[in-house]
Structure formats: structure tokens, C-alpha cells
Scaffold this active site. Structure first.
Site, PDB file in Angstrom:
ATOM      1  N   SER A  11     -12.460   4.077   6.047  1.00  0.00           N
ATOM      2  CA  SER A  11     -12.862   3.740   7.509  1.00  0.00           C
ATOM      3  C   SER A  11     -13.989   4.376   7.943  1.00  0.00           C
ATOM      4  O   SER A  11     -15.015   3.681   8.548  1.00  0.00           O
ATOM      5  CB  SER A  11     -11.751   4.058   8.673  1.00  0.00           C
ATOM      6  OG  SER A  11     -10.762   3.218   8.397  1.00  0.00           O
ATOM      7  N   HIS A  55      -9.687   4.858  -1.275  1.00  0.00           N
ATOM      8  CA  HIS A  55      -8.695   4.941  -0.026  1.00  0.00           C
ATOM      9  C   HIS A  55      -9.619   5.815   1.140  1.00  0.00           C
ATOM     10  O   HIS A  55     -10.585   6.375   0.812  1.00  0.00           O
ATOM     11  CB  HIS A  55      -7.496   5.527  -0.178  1.00  0.00           C
ATOM     12  CG  HIS A  55      -6.539   4.795  -0.860  1.00  0.00           C
ATOM     13  ND1 HIS A  55      -5.338   4.543  -0.425  1.00  0.00           N
ATOM     14  CD2 HIS A  55      -6.597   4.130  -2.224  1.00  0.00           C
ATOM     15  CE1 HIS A  55      -4.584   3.756  -1.233  1.00  0.00           C
ATOM     16  NE2 HIS A  55      -5.393   3.463  -2.467  1.00  0.00           N
ATOM     17  N   ASP A  58       0.902  -1.253   0.002  1.00  0.00           N
ATOM     18  CA  ASP A  58      -0.108   0.183  -0.165  1.00  0.00           C
ATOM     19  C   ASP A  58       0.983   1.089   0.135  1.00  0.00           C
ATOM     20  O   ASP A  58       1.917   1.302   0.980  1.00  0.00           O
ATOM     21  CB  ASP A  58      -0.714  -0.163   1.505  1.00  0.00           C
ATOM     22  CG  ASP A  58      -1.955   1.087   1.420  1.00  0.00           C
ATOM     23  OD1 ASP A  58      -2.320   1.496   0.235  1.00  0.00           O
ATOM     24  OD2 ASP A  58      -2.276   1.630   2.504  1.00  0.00           O
ATOM     25  N   HIS A  59       0.556   2.265  -0.750  1.00  0.00           N
ATOM     26  CA  HIS A  59       1.368   3.536  -0.862  1.00  0.00           C
ATOM     27  C   HIS A  59       2.761   3.423  -1.062  1.00  0.00           C
ATOM     28  O   HIS A  59       3.680   4.113  -0.400  1.00  0.00           O
ATOM     29  CB  HIS A  59       1.004   4.317   0.482  1.00  0.00           C
ATOM     30  CG  HIS A  59      -0.407   4.827   0.494  1.00  0.00           C
ATOM     31  ND1 HIS A  59      -0.798   5.947  -0.255  1.00  0.00           N
ATOM     32  CD2 HIS A  59      -1.831   4.473   1.147  1.00  0.00           C
ATOM     33  CE1 HIS A  59      -2.041   5.961  -0.133  1.00  0.00           C
ATOM     34  NE2 HIS A  59      -2.639   5.306   0.744  1.00  0.00           N
ATOM     35  N   ASP A  86       2.432   5.089  -5.491  1.00  0.00           N
ATOM     36  CA  ASP A  86       1.613   6.493  -5.145  1.00  0.00           C
ATOM     37  C   ASP A  86       2.247   7.763  -5.516  1.00  0.00           C
ATOM     38  O   ASP A  86       3.128   8.087  -4.791  1.00  0.00           O
ATOM     39  CB  ASP A  86       1.299   6.572  -3.495  1.00  0.00           C
ATOM     40  CG  ASP A  86       0.498   7.526  -3.219  1.00  0.00           C
ATOM     41  OD1 ASP A  86       0.184   8.443  -4.075  1.00  0.00           O
ATOM     42  OD2 ASP A  86       0.040   7.890  -1.992  1.00  0.00           O
TER      43      ASP A  86
HETATM   44  P1  13P Z   1      -8.240   4.849   6.475  1.00  0.00           P
HETATM   45  O1  13P Z   1      -7.146   4.814   7.456  1.00  0.00           O
HETATM   46  O2  13P Z   1      -9.055   6.191   6.599  1.00  0.00           O
HETATM   47  O3  13P Z   1      -9.203   3.791   6.544  1.00  0.00           O
HETATM   48  O4  13P Z   1      -7.603   4.868   5.218  1.00  0.00           O
HETATM   49  C1  13P Z   1      -6.823   3.696   5.057  1.00  0.00           C
HETATM   50  C2  13P Z   1      -6.043   3.755   3.484  1.00  0.00           C
HETATM   51  O5  13P Z   1      -6.406   4.249   2.472  1.00  0.00           O
HETATM   52  C3  13P Z   1      -4.872   2.791   3.345  1.00  0.00           C
HETATM   53  O6  13P Z   1      -4.358   3.191   2.012  1.00  0.00           O
HETATM   54  O1  G3H Z   2      -2.884   4.965   4.043  1.00  0.00           O
HETATM   55  C1  G3H Z   2      -2.476   4.177   4.571  1.00  0.00           C
HETATM   56  C2  G3H Z   2      -2.300   4.193   5.978  1.00  0.00           C
HETATM   57  O2  G3H Z   2      -3.292   4.766   6.739  1.00  0.00           O
HETATM   58  C3  G3H Z   2      -1.353   4.895   6.748  1.00  0.00           C
HETATM   59  O3  G3H Z   2      -0.405   4.029   7.150  1.00  0.00           O
HETATM   60  O4  G3H Z   2       1.133   4.726   9.252  1.00  0.00           O
HETATM   61  O5  G3H Z   2       1.376   2.624   7.703  1.00  0.00           O
HETATM   62  O6  G3H Z   2       2.106   4.701   6.725  1.00  0.00           O
HETATM   63  P1  G3H Z   2       1.168   4.091   7.839  1.00  0.00           P
HETATM   64 ZN    ZN Z   3      -4.606   4.947   1.276  1.00  0.00          ZN
END
Ligand code: 13P
Ligand code: G3H
Ligand code: ZN
Length: 287
Positions: free
Chosen positions: A213, A210, A83-84, A105
């Protein structure tokens, strides 16, 4: 069973539901997500950020997820995703370890630079069969920045640009910004669903949202109807974990020192929060 993320998302698109992509940080959250998927017979995406790779060790966290799925949930379709990913180097490292799906990203870069870097990542990954998610527009981290009024137009995905981005980079999935934000309570009050519809009509790959939550109360359902096939969730599960610990330590009852009991309760709390999201996204029973 570890499966290709593209397969999971293609089925979700066909079936008109979405799949949760849940961030894991350790053994506890991984077990919680896998148990939730198994109990609800739900496909799931388990993802890890760079920060977690640093915290847990990339190879270690990857193998925790892989072993957990192969041993405890061999019949549930699970994808493992980075992720990211913020640089070409981190993508390379994840792919070397075995990650079959990554996000690059480049959303905070100038458009041309985002295109150029994403294309480079796609070239590298596709040669190895690895799927790539790109991001266009920008899903902000508003709560961390403690921002007040937000100029949402600055963040939104431009639908025509999304079409161009997908064509030029060859990404497999696209994360879009339609008023969603990372963290709690700072989403645009009404998401820009018109924009989402426009994007959906112009691109033919799965759309990722994204910051999901706090996508409750019919918002997720509406987004799914308009073509979102995957929601990223992190804050919600973290809060479930932390709230459980906080309840344990604030209680009048002596928590004792069996860490397994204390973390076991946190794990259950995470599992319940993941199950709630899976039902909300409609992925329960789809494995
Ligand atoms: P939230 O923390 O708002 O659920 O976002 C999660 C997210 O986008 C992880 O890539
Ligand atoms: O979007 C991603 C996460 O919410 C950020 O997570 O603290 O692991 O980088 P991280
Ligand atoms: Zn995210």
C-alpha cells in the site's frame, strides 16, 4: 476472463512490469477493482482472505468475483486468489469452492514446518491444477502491533533458504520479506534491494511483495526492476473506502439514506485508488 495466475505473472515478468493483487471484501470493492482493470485495460489479481470468506461467505464472494469478471470484463485477464491461507483445511475449502490459486502462509512457523506444510499444500493443489504461493521470511503486521523500533533482520528472507524452499516445496510463486510490512507507515525506510537481487538471482519463479500500500515514490519501480512481478494491496483500498464514507457523513450536506449513493461514492474512491496503483505498477494497457 478468468485466467491462470501463472500466465498473468509470466507475462508480467516477460514485459518487465508488475500486477496488483488487490484484496476484495464485498460486491463494492470487487466492482471497483474490475472497473479499474477494465478502464485501464490492465490484468489484475483479485484476492480474498479467510476473514473475508467468513464475513461474506466463501462461495458467495468467489461467485461475486467470477460473475463480475465473466459478465463485465470478459476480455480482461483476471486471476482469483486466496490470500494468506493459514491452514491446510482452508486451502482445501477454497479449492473445493473453485479457487484456482491459493497462498499457504507458513511464514510464522519454524523453517522445517513451513517447508513440510507448504509441500503438502503444493501436492494437494497441483494435482488439481491449482497454483500455490508460499511465504518465506515474514512480512509483519507492524502497525497493528504498534511497534516502535523494528529489528528488521528478524523478518528478512534468507536468499539461500529461499532457493532451498522453492526447490523443496515446488511453489509457483514466493512472497518475500525485504523490509515490507502490512499496513501503513512502518516499512523499513530503505528496502533491502540487495537482498531482493540476491533472491532474484537464486530463484526462477515470480516474486510477490506483500504490504505494498505504501510502496510509492520510486520504490515500487525499483523493486520491479529488480524482479518483483506482483504487489499485494489492501490497506490503501480500505482507506479509500472508509475515507469516502467518512467524508459523506461528516459533510454538512444530509447524506440521505440511499445506501447505493453512499456506497457508490465509496466504490468510485476505491476504483481511483486501484487505478493509481495499476499505473504505478505499469500494468495499465497490458491486458
Ligand atoms: P497492505 O495492507 O499493506 O497493502 O498489504 C496487503 C497484503 O499484503 C495482502 O496480502
Ligand atoms: O495481508 C492481508 C490483509 O491485509 C489482512 O486482511 O483483515 O482480511 O485478514 P484480513
Ligand atoms: Zn499480505
Amino acid at each position: 476472463m478468468i485466467v491462470d495466475i501463472r500466465e498473468i505473472l509470466a507475462k508480467a515478468r516477460e514485459g518487465g512490469y508488475a500486477v496488483g493483487a488487490f484484496n476484495t471484501i464485498n460486491l463494492e470493492t470487487t466492482r471497483a477493482i474490475v472497473e479499474a482493470a477494465q478502464e485501464l485495460k490492465s490484468p489484475v489479481i483479485i484476492q480474498v482472505t479467510e476473514k473475508t470468506m467468513e464475513y461474506a461467505g466463501g462461495r458467495m464472494i468467489f461467485n461475486i468475483i467470477k460473475n463480475d469478471v465473466e459478465f463485465y470484463a470478459p476480455e480482461i485477464p483476471v486471476a482469483i486468489h486466496l490470500d494468506h491461507g493459514g491452514s491446510f483445511e482452508i486451502v482445501q475449502r477454497a479449492v473445493e469452492i473453485g479457487w484456482p490459486s491459493v497462498m499457504y502462509d507458513g511464514s510464522r512457523k519454524e523453517y522445517v514446518d513451513n517447508v513440510e506444510m507448504t509441500k503438502k499444500v503444493v501436492g494437494f493443489c497441483h494435482e488439481k491444477g491449482v497454483a500455490v504461493q508460499g511465504e518465506l521470511g515474514n512480512v509483519p503486521y507492524l502497525s497493528e502491533h504498534k511497534m516502535g523500533a523494528v529489528d528488521w533482520d528478524k523478518y528478512m528472507t534468507d536468499p539461500e533458504q529461499a532457493k532451498d524452499f522453492v526447490e523443496r516445496t515446488g511453489v509457483d510463486t514466493l512472497a518475500v520479506a525485504i523490509g515490507n510490512a502490512h499496513g501503513f507507515f512502518v516499512e523499513r525506510e530503505i528496502p533491502d534491494f540487495e537482498r531482493l537481487e540476491k533472491i532474484r538471482s537464486l530463484i526462477d519463479i515470480p516474486i510477490i511483495l506483500h504490504g505494498a500500500s505504501d510502496w510509492e515514490d520510486g520504490k515500487a519501480e525499483q523493486a520491479i526492476k529488480m524482479g518483483v512481478n506482483c504487489f499485494n494491496v489492501d490497506t490503501d483500498t480500505r482507506m479509500a473506502f472508509v475515507n469516502s464514507l467518512s467524508t459523506t457523513f461528516k459533510s454538512d450536506k444530509d447524506p440521505g439514506f440511499d445506501v447505493r449513493t453512499i456506497l457508490g461514492d465509496a466504490r468510485k474512491a476505491v476504483k481511483e485508488s486501484v487505478k493509481h496503483k495499476m499505473r504505478l505498477f505499469g500494468s495499465d494497457g497490458k491486458a
